[in-house]
Design a protein around this motif. Structure first.
Motif, PDB file in Angstrom:
ATOM      1  N   UNK A  65       0.847  -1.206   0.000  1.00 10.55           N
ATOM      2  CA  UNK A  65       0.000   0.000   0.000  1.00 10.55           C
ATOM      3  C   UNK A  65       0.875   1.247   0.000  1.00 10.55           C
ATOM      4  N   UNK A  66       0.707   2.099  -0.970  1.00  6.05           N
ATOM      5  CA  UNK A  66       1.500   3.320  -1.093  1.00  6.05           C
ATOM      6  C   UNK A  66       0.645   4.527  -0.716  1.00  6.05           C
ATOM      7  N   UNK A  67       0.850   5.015   0.506  1.00  6.54           N
ATOM      8  CA  UNK A  67       0.025   6.119   1.013  1.00  6.54           C
ATOM      9  C   UNK A  67       0.291   7.408   0.240  1.00  6.54           C
ATOM     10  N   UNK A  68       1.552   7.638  -0.150  1.00  2.53           N
ATOM     11  CA  UNK A  68       1.882   8.885  -0.848  1.00  2.53           C
ATOM     12  C   UNK A  68       1.211   8.952  -2.219  1.00  2.53           C
ATOM     13  N   UNK A  69       1.192   7.810  -2.947  1.00  2.00           N
ATOM     14  CA  UNK A  69       0.520   7.797  -4.241  1.00  2.00           C
ATOM     15  C   UNK A  69      -0.986   7.976  -4.085  1.00  2.00           C
TER      16      UNK A  69
ATOM     17  N   UNK B  35     -17.243  12.915   2.611  1.00  2.11           N
ATOM     18  CA  UNK B  35     -16.652  12.684   1.292  1.00  2.11           C
ATOM     19  C   UNK B  35     -15.140  12.475   1.360  1.00  2.11           C
ATOM     20  N   UNK B  36     -14.426  13.290   2.111  1.00  2.00           N
ATOM     21  CA  UNK B  36     -12.969  13.253   2.110  1.00  2.00           C
ATOM     22  C   UNK B  36     -12.395  11.956   2.690  1.00  2.00           C
ATOM     23  N   UNK B  37     -12.806  11.518   3.865  1.00  2.00           N
ATOM     24  CA  UNK B  37     -12.232  10.257   4.378  1.00  2.00           C
ATOM     25  C   UNK B  37     -12.601   9.031   3.552  1.00  2.00           C
ATOM     26  N   UNK B  38     -13.817   9.006   3.018  1.00  2.00           N
ATOM     27  CA  UNK B  38     -14.227   7.840   2.224  1.00  2.00           C
ATOM     28  C   UNK B  38     -13.435   7.767   0.921  1.00  2.00           C
ATOM     29  N   UNK B  39     -13.274   8.898   0.246  1.00  2.00           N
ATOM     30  CA  UNK B  39     -12.524   8.887  -1.015  1.00  2.00           C
ATOM     31  C   UNK B  39     -11.044   8.581  -0.770  1.00  2.00           C
ATOM     32  N   UNK B  40     -10.499   9.022   0.348  1.00  2.00           N
ATOM     33  CA  UNK B  40      -9.101   8.705   0.663  1.00  2.00           C
ATOM     34  C   UNK B  40      -8.936   7.213   0.932  1.00  2.00           C
ATOM     35  N   UNK B  41      -9.905   6.623   1.638  1.00  2.00           N
ATOM     36  CA  UNK B  41      -9.855   5.178   1.906  1.00  2.00           C
ATOM     37  C   UNK B  41      -9.906   4.387   0.602  1.00  2.00           C
ATOM     38  N   UNK B  42     -10.735   4.836  -0.333  1.00  2.00           N
ATOM     39  CA  UNK B  42     -10.824   4.131  -1.609  1.00  2.00           C
ATOM     40  C   UNK B  42      -9.549   4.305  -2.415  1.00  2.00           C
ATOM     41  N   UNK B  43      -8.931   5.480  -2.364  1.00  2.00           N
ATOM     42  CA  UNK B  43      -7.666   5.704  -3.068  1.00  2.00           C
ATOM     43  C   UNK B  43      -6.583   4.775  -2.524  1.00  2.00           C
ATOM     44  N   UNK B  44      -6.581   4.553  -1.213  1.00  2.00           N
ATOM     45  CA  UNK B  44      -5.641   3.601  -0.613  1.00  2.00           C
ATOM     46  C   UNK B  44      -5.873   2.195  -1.154  1.00  2.00           C
ATOM     47  N   UNK B  45      -7.146   1.821  -1.264  1.00  2.00           N
ATOM     48  CA  UNK B  45      -7.487   0.492  -1.775  1.00  2.00           C
ATOM     49  C   UNK B  45      -6.992   0.309  -3.206  1.00  2.00           C
ATOM     50  N   UNK B  46      -7.050   1.370  -4.012  1.00  2.00           N
ATOM     51  CA  UNK B  46      -6.637   1.284  -5.398  1.00  2.00           C
ATOM     52  C   UNK B  46      -5.136   1.056  -5.552  1.00  2.00           C
ATOM     53  N   UNK B  47      -4.382   1.235  -4.468  1.00  2.00           N
ATOM     54  CA  UNK B  47      -2.935   1.018  -4.515  1.00  2.00           C
ATOM     55  C   UNK B  47      -2.522  -0.211  -3.706  1.00  2.00           C
ATOM     56  N   UNK B  48      -3.412  -1.177  -3.609  1.00  2.00           N
ATOM     57  CA  UNK B  48      -3.099  -2.446  -2.952  1.00  2.00           C
ATOM     58  C   UNK B  48      -2.966  -3.542  -4.009  1.00  2.00           C
ATOM     59  N   UNK B  49      -2.440  -4.698  -3.592  1.00  2.00           N
ATOM     60  CA  UNK B  49      -2.272  -5.829  -4.511  1.00  2.00           C
ATOM     61  C   UNK B  49      -3.617  -6.403  -4.940  1.00  2.00           C
TER      62      UNK B  49
END
Length: 319
Positions: free
Chosen positions: A1-5, A190-204
Protein backbone atom coordinates in the motif's frame (compact mmCIF):
# COMPACT_ATOMS: atom_id res chain seq x y z
CA UNK A 1 0.00 0.00 0.00
CA UNK A 2 1.50 3.32 -1.09
CA UNK A 3 0.03 6.12 1.01
CA UNK A 4 1.88 8.89 -0.85
CA UNK A 5 0.52 7.80 -4.24
CA UNK A 6 -3.00 7.45 -2.81
CA UNK A 7 -2.76 10.92 -1.28
CA UNK A 8 -1.51 12.35 -4.59
CA UNK A 9 -4.44 10.80 -6.46
CA UNK A 10 -7.06 11.93 -3.98
CA UNK A 11 -5.67 15.48 -3.79
CA UNK A 12 -6.24 15.82 -7.53
CA UNK A 13 -9.88 14.77 -6.99
CA UNK A 14 -10.37 17.06 -3.99
CA UNK A 15 -8.87 20.04 -5.84
CA UNK A 16 -11.61 19.70 -8.45
CA UNK A 17 -14.52 18.31 -6.43
CA UNK A 18 -14.42 20.35 -3.20
CA UNK A 19 -14.58 23.84 -4.78
CA UNK A 20 -17.31 22.55 -7.10
CA UNK A 21 -19.22 21.22 -4.09
CA UNK A 22 -19.04 24.55 -2.28
CA UNK A 23 -20.00 26.51 -5.40
CA UNK A 24 -22.81 24.05 -5.98
CA UNK A 25 -24.12 24.43 -2.44
CA UNK A 26 -23.99 28.21 -2.80
CA UNK A 27 -25.87 28.11 -6.11
CA UNK A 28 -28.41 25.78 -4.56
CA UNK A 29 -29.06 28.11 -1.63
CA UNK A 30 -29.38 31.15 -3.95
CA UNK A 31 -31.63 29.39 -6.46
CA UNK A 32 -34.07 28.23 -3.80
CA UNK A 33 -34.63 31.74 -2.51
CA UNK A 34 -35.98 35.03 -3.77
CA UNK A 35 -37.02 35.68 -7.33
CA UNK A 36 -34.64 33.00 -8.72
CA UNK A 37 -36.70 30.18 -7.25
CA UNK A 38 -40.01 31.59 -8.43
CA UNK A 39 -38.74 32.21 -11.98
CA UNK A 40 -37.15 28.79 -12.49
CA UNK A 41 -40.19 27.06 -11.01
CA UNK A 42 -42.42 28.67 -13.63
CA UNK A 43 -40.03 28.11 -16.55
CA UNK A 44 -39.67 24.40 -15.78
CA UNK A 45 -43.35 23.82 -15.08
CA UNK A 46 -43.71 21.59 -18.22
CA UNK A 47 -40.90 19.33 -16.95
CA UNK A 48 -42.32 19.00 -13.46
CA UNK A 49 -45.83 18.47 -14.83
CA UNK A 50 -44.58 15.69 -17.11
CA UNK A 51 -43.13 13.85 -14.15
CA UNK A 52 -46.07 14.61 -11.82
CA UNK A 53 -43.71 16.62 -9.60
CA UNK A 54 -44.20 19.67 -7.38
CA UNK A 55 -43.11 22.97 -8.91
CA UNK A 56 -40.59 23.30 -6.08
CA UNK A 57 -38.42 20.82 -7.99
CA UNK A 58 -38.07 23.01 -11.09
CA UNK A 59 -34.72 24.52 -10.03
CA UNK A 60 -33.39 20.98 -9.40
CA UNK A 61 -33.12 20.37 -13.15
CA UNK A 62 -31.37 23.70 -13.72
CA UNK A 63 -28.89 22.81 -10.98
CA UNK A 64 -28.23 19.44 -12.65
CA UNK A 65 -26.99 21.44 -15.64
CA UNK A 66 -24.70 23.47 -13.40
CA UNK A 67 -23.63 21.29 -10.49
CA UNK A 68 -25.02 17.89 -9.48
CA UNK A 69 -23.82 18.27 -5.87
CA UNK A 70 -26.04 21.31 -5.46
CA UNK A 71 -28.96 19.61 -7.19
CA UNK A 72 -28.74 16.62 -4.85
CA UNK A 73 -28.52 18.89 -1.80
CA UNK A 74 -31.72 20.63 -2.95
CA UNK A 75 -33.43 17.29 -3.58
CA UNK A 76 -32.44 16.02 -0.12
CA UNK A 77 -33.90 19.10 1.55
CA UNK A 78 -37.15 18.80 -0.38
CA UNK A 79 -37.34 15.16 0.72
CA UNK A 80 -36.71 16.08 4.37
CA UNK A 81 -39.62 18.52 4.21
CA UNK A 82 -41.93 15.78 2.88
CA UNK A 83 -42.68 17.52 -0.41
CA UNK A 84 -42.12 14.14 -2.11
CA UNK A 85 -41.82 10.63 -0.70
CA UNK A 86 -38.80 8.31 -0.90
CA UNK A 87 -39.92 6.69 -4.15
CA UNK A 88 -40.36 10.15 -5.63
CA UNK A 89 -36.82 11.11 -4.59
CA UNK A 90 -35.44 8.07 -6.42
CA UNK A 91 -37.49 8.96 -9.51
CA UNK A 92 -36.34 12.59 -9.50
CA UNK A 93 -32.73 11.50 -8.97
CA UNK A 94 -33.03 9.40 -12.14
CA UNK A 95 -34.77 12.22 -14.01
CA UNK A 96 -31.75 14.43 -13.37
CA UNK A 97 -29.65 12.12 -15.54
CA UNK A 98 -30.36 13.98 -18.81
CA UNK A 99 -29.35 17.51 -17.72
CA UNK A 100 -26.37 16.05 -15.85
CA UNK A 101 -25.42 14.01 -18.91
CA UNK A 102 -25.70 17.07 -21.15
CA UNK A 103 -23.36 19.01 -18.86
CA UNK A 104 -20.68 16.31 -18.67
CA UNK A 105 -20.93 15.35 -22.34
CA UNK A 106 -20.89 18.86 -23.80
CA UNK A 107 -18.51 20.62 -21.43
CA UNK A 108 -16.35 17.73 -20.18
CA UNK A 109 -16.07 15.09 -22.91
CA UNK A 110 -16.72 17.00 -26.14
CA UNK A 111 -13.41 18.88 -26.49
CA UNK A 112 -11.40 15.67 -26.03
CA UNK A 113 -13.74 13.65 -28.24
CA UNK A 114 -13.66 16.02 -31.19
CA UNK A 115 -9.94 16.71 -30.88
CA UNK A 116 -8.93 13.08 -30.46
CA UNK A 117 -11.45 11.17 -32.56
CA UNK A 118 -12.60 13.68 -35.14
CA UNK A 119 -16.10 15.02 -35.78
CA UNK A 120 -17.73 11.82 -37.00
CA UNK A 121 -16.70 9.46 -34.18
CA UNK A 122 -16.77 12.28 -31.62
CA UNK A 123 -20.33 13.32 -32.44
CA UNK A 124 -21.43 9.68 -32.54
CA UNK A 125 -20.18 9.09 -28.99
CA UNK A 126 -21.71 12.38 -27.82
CA UNK A 127 -25.09 11.34 -29.24
CA UNK A 128 -24.81 7.91 -27.61
CA UNK A 129 -24.02 9.40 -24.20
CA UNK A 130 -26.88 11.88 -24.34
CA UNK A 131 -29.19 9.12 -25.62
CA UNK A 132 -28.35 6.85 -22.67
CA UNK A 133 -28.92 9.70 -20.20
CA UNK A 134 -32.26 10.44 -21.89
CA UNK A 135 -33.39 6.84 -21.40
CA UNK A 136 -32.52 6.97 -17.70
CA UNK A 137 -34.54 10.19 -17.39
CA UNK A 138 -37.51 8.58 -19.17
CA UNK A 139 -37.33 5.66 -16.72
CA UNK A 140 -37.42 8.16 -13.86
CA UNK A 141 -40.47 9.91 -15.33
CA UNK A 142 -42.32 6.61 -15.81
CA UNK A 143 -41.31 5.47 -12.33
CA UNK A 144 -42.78 8.58 -10.71
CA UNK A 145 -45.95 8.60 -12.82
CA UNK A 146 -46.64 4.96 -11.88
CA UNK A 147 -45.90 5.68 -8.23
CA UNK A 148 -48.10 8.81 -8.35
CA UNK A 149 -51.08 6.82 -9.67
CA UNK A 150 -50.63 4.08 -7.07
CA UNK A 151 -50.32 6.47 -4.13
CA UNK A 152 -52.47 9.33 -5.41
CA UNK A 153 -54.64 9.35 -2.33
CA UNK A 154 -51.70 9.68 0.05
CA UNK A 155 -49.38 11.98 -1.91
CA UNK A 156 -47.80 14.88 0.01
CA UNK A 157 -49.18 18.34 -0.68
CA UNK A 158 -47.35 19.34 -3.87
CA UNK A 159 -48.33 22.95 -3.41
CA UNK A 160 -45.96 23.37 -0.50
CA UNK A 161 -42.36 24.39 -0.98
CA UNK A 162 -39.47 23.60 1.31
CA UNK A 163 -38.21 25.63 4.22
CA UNK A 164 -36.11 28.65 3.42
CA UNK A 165 -37.88 29.51 0.17
CA UNK A 166 -38.92 33.14 0.06
CA UNK A 167 -40.20 35.42 -2.64
CA UNK A 168 -38.22 38.49 -1.55
CA UNK A 169 -34.68 39.69 -2.16
CA UNK A 170 -31.89 37.10 -1.83
CA UNK A 171 -29.45 37.68 1.07
CA UNK A 172 -26.12 36.69 -0.52
CA UNK A 173 -24.16 36.94 2.75
CA UNK A 174 -26.61 34.65 4.55
CA UNK A 175 -26.52 32.32 1.57
CA UNK A 176 -22.73 32.04 1.90
CA UNK A 177 -22.99 31.01 5.55
CA UNK A 178 -25.73 28.46 4.86
CA UNK A 179 -23.80 27.07 1.89
CA UNK A 180 -20.64 26.65 3.96
CA UNK A 181 -22.36 24.48 6.55
CA UNK A 182 -24.03 22.40 3.83
CA UNK A 183 -20.61 21.97 2.21
CA UNK A 184 -19.00 21.04 5.54
CA UNK A 185 -21.57 18.32 6.21
CA UNK A 186 -20.76 16.81 2.81
CA UNK A 187 -16.97 17.23 2.98
CA UNK A 188 -16.49 15.51 6.36
CA UNK A 189 -17.94 12.33 4.85
CA UNK A 190 -16.65 12.68 1.29
CA UNK A 191 -12.97 13.25 2.11
CA UNK A 192 -12.23 10.26 4.38
CA UNK A 193 -14.23 7.84 2.22
CA UNK A 194 -12.52 8.89 -1.01
CA UNK A 195 -9.10 8.71 0.66
CA UNK A 196 -9.85 5.18 1.91
CA UNK A 197 -10.82 4.13 -1.61
CA UNK A 198 -7.67 5.70 -3.07
CA UNK A 199 -5.64 3.60 -0.61
CA UNK A 200 -7.49 0.49 -1.77
CA UNK A 201 -6.64 1.28 -5.40
CA UNK A 202 -2.94 1.02 -4.51
CA UNK A 203 -3.10 -2.45 -2.95
CA UNK A 204 -2.27 -5.83 -4.51
CA UNK A 205 -5.97 -6.75 -4.45
CA UNK A 206 -6.85 -4.36 -7.26
CA UNK A 207 -4.23 -5.96 -9.52
CA UNK A 208 -5.83 -9.36 -8.91
CA UNK A 209 -9.24 -7.91 -9.82
CA UNK A 210 -7.90 -6.45 -13.07
CA UNK A 211 -6.21 -9.75 -13.91
CA UNK A 212 -9.55 -11.52 -13.44
CA UNK A 213 -11.26 -9.11 -15.84
CA UNK A 214 -8.72 -9.75 -18.63
CA UNK A 215 -10.31 -13.04 -19.87
CA UNK A 216 -13.69 -11.29 -20.12
CA UNK A 217 -12.21 -8.57 -22.34
CA UNK A 218 -10.63 -11.22 -24.55
CA UNK A 219 -14.00 -12.98 -24.78
CA UNK A 220 -15.59 -9.98 -26.50
CA UNK A 221 -12.77 -9.76 -29.04
CA UNK A 222 -11.04 -6.72 -27.59
CA UNK A 223 -7.49 -6.20 -28.80
CA UNK A 224 -4.58 -5.28 -26.53
CA UNK A 225 -5.02 -1.67 -27.66
CA UNK A 226 -8.69 -1.78 -26.65
CA UNK A 227 -7.80 -3.21 -23.25
CA UNK A 228 -5.35 -0.34 -22.76
CA UNK A 229 -8.11 2.19 -23.46
CA UNK A 230 -10.38 0.47 -20.92
CA UNK A 231 -7.73 0.37 -18.19
CA UNK A 232 -6.90 4.03 -18.80
CA UNK A 233 -10.60 4.92 -18.53
CA UNK A 234 -11.25 3.35 -15.12
CA UNK A 235 -10.30 6.44 -13.08
CA UNK A 236 -11.42 8.97 -15.73
CA UNK A 237 -13.09 8.58 -19.11
CA UNK A 238 -11.10 11.55 -20.40
CA UNK A 239 -7.97 9.39 -20.21
CA UNK A 240 -9.71 6.64 -22.20
CA UNK A 241 -10.69 9.14 -24.89
CA UNK A 242 -7.15 10.51 -25.05
CA UNK A 243 -5.58 7.05 -25.32
CA UNK A 244 -8.18 5.98 -27.91
CA UNK A 245 -7.38 9.05 -30.02
CA UNK A 246 -3.65 8.35 -29.87
CA UNK A 247 -4.11 4.69 -30.80
CA UNK A 248 -6.49 5.62 -33.60
CA UNK A 249 -3.97 8.04 -35.09
CA UNK A 250 -1.19 5.44 -34.87
CA UNK A 251 -3.35 2.75 -36.50
CA UNK A 252 -3.22 0.45 -33.44
CA UNK A 253 -6.98 0.82 -32.95
CA UNK A 254 -9.42 0.68 -35.86
CA UNK A 255 -12.18 3.28 -36.19
CA UNK A 256 -14.89 0.58 -36.03
CA UNK A 257 -13.58 -0.51 -32.61
CA UNK A 258 -13.69 2.94 -31.04
CA UNK A 259 -17.35 3.21 -29.98
CA UNK A 260 -17.55 -0.29 -28.50
CA UNK A 261 -14.21 0.11 -26.70
CA UNK A 262 -15.22 3.46 -25.19
CA UNK A 263 -18.56 2.00 -24.07
CA UNK A 264 -16.77 -0.83 -22.27
CA UNK A 265 -14.43 1.77 -20.74
CA UNK A 266 -17.50 3.76 -19.71
CA UNK A 267 -18.95 0.69 -17.98
CA UNK A 268 -15.89 0.13 -15.80
CA UNK A 269 -15.44 3.85 -15.19
CA UNK A 270 -19.02 4.20 -13.96
CA UNK A 271 -18.55 1.27 -11.56
CA UNK A 272 -15.38 2.92 -10.24
CA UNK A 273 -17.03 6.34 -10.08
CA UNK A 274 -20.07 4.97 -8.25
CA UNK A 275 -17.93 3.50 -5.48
CA UNK A 276 -15.26 6.19 -5.23
CA UNK A 277 -17.30 9.40 -5.68
CA UNK A 278 -21.06 8.97 -6.10
CA UNK A 279 -21.63 6.69 -3.10
CA UNK A 280 -19.75 8.79 -0.52
CA UNK A 281 -21.34 11.95 -1.87
CA UNK A 282 -24.87 10.52 -1.80
CA UNK A 283 -24.38 9.10 1.69
CA UNK A 284 -23.16 12.46 2.96
CA UNK A 285 -26.13 14.30 1.38
CA UNK A 286 -29.05 11.85 1.71
CA UNK A 287 -27.96 9.66 4.62
CA UNK A 288 -26.71 6.08 4.54
CA UNK A 289 -29.87 4.16 3.61
CA UNK A 290 -31.25 6.50 0.96
CA UNK A 291 -27.79 7.39 -0.33
CA UNK A 292 -26.99 3.72 -0.97
CA UNK A 293 -30.39 3.16 -2.62
CA UNK A 294 -29.93 6.13 -4.96
CA UNK A 295 -26.40 5.08 -5.90
CA UNK A 296 -27.45 1.50 -6.65
CA UNK A 297 -30.55 2.54 -8.60
CA UNK A 298 -28.84 5.26 -10.64
CA UNK A 299 -25.71 3.24 -11.36
CA UNK A 300 -27.50 -0.03 -12.15
CA UNK A 301 -29.92 1.57 -14.61
CA UNK A 302 -27.21 3.56 -16.36
CA UNK A 303 -24.94 0.49 -16.58
CA UNK A 304 -27.84 -1.43 -18.10
CA UNK A 305 -28.10 1.27 -20.78
CA UNK A 306 -24.35 1.00 -21.41
CA UNK A 307 -24.51 -2.80 -21.71
CA UNK A 308 -27.44 -2.65 -24.15
CA UNK A 309 -25.73 0.02 -26.25
CA UNK A 310 -22.42 -1.85 -26.22
CA UNK A 311 -24.24 -4.99 -27.33
CA UNK A 312 -25.75 -3.10 -30.25
CA UNK A 313 -22.31 -1.68 -31.15
CA UNK A 314 -20.77 -5.18 -30.99
CA UNK A 315 -23.52 -6.59 -33.22
CA UNK A 316 -23.01 -3.74 -35.68
CA UNK A 317 -19.29 -4.58 -35.83
CA UNK A 318 -20.08 -8.24 -36.49
CA UNK A 319 -22.27 -7.48 -39.51
Amino acid sequence: MDISLALSDVLIMWKTALPAMFLGCYCGVVLKSGRFFSWFSKVLRPMTALGKLPEALGPFFILCLLNRYAANAMLAEIGRNAVINRSGIIAVYLMGSLPTGIYFTIFYFSPALIAGLGWKLGMAFIAINIGMSTLVTVIGILWNRINFRQDEGSQPDHRQAFSGTTAGKTDLAAATKTAFWQFWDIAIVFMPVTFAFALFMHTAIINEILAGVAPVLHGVHLTAAGALVILAGIPTLIAAIGVAGTLLQSGALAAEEIIFTLLVASFFHNVYDAVSRVLPTNVSIFGVKLGVMLTIAGTAIYLAMVVITAGIALYARAI
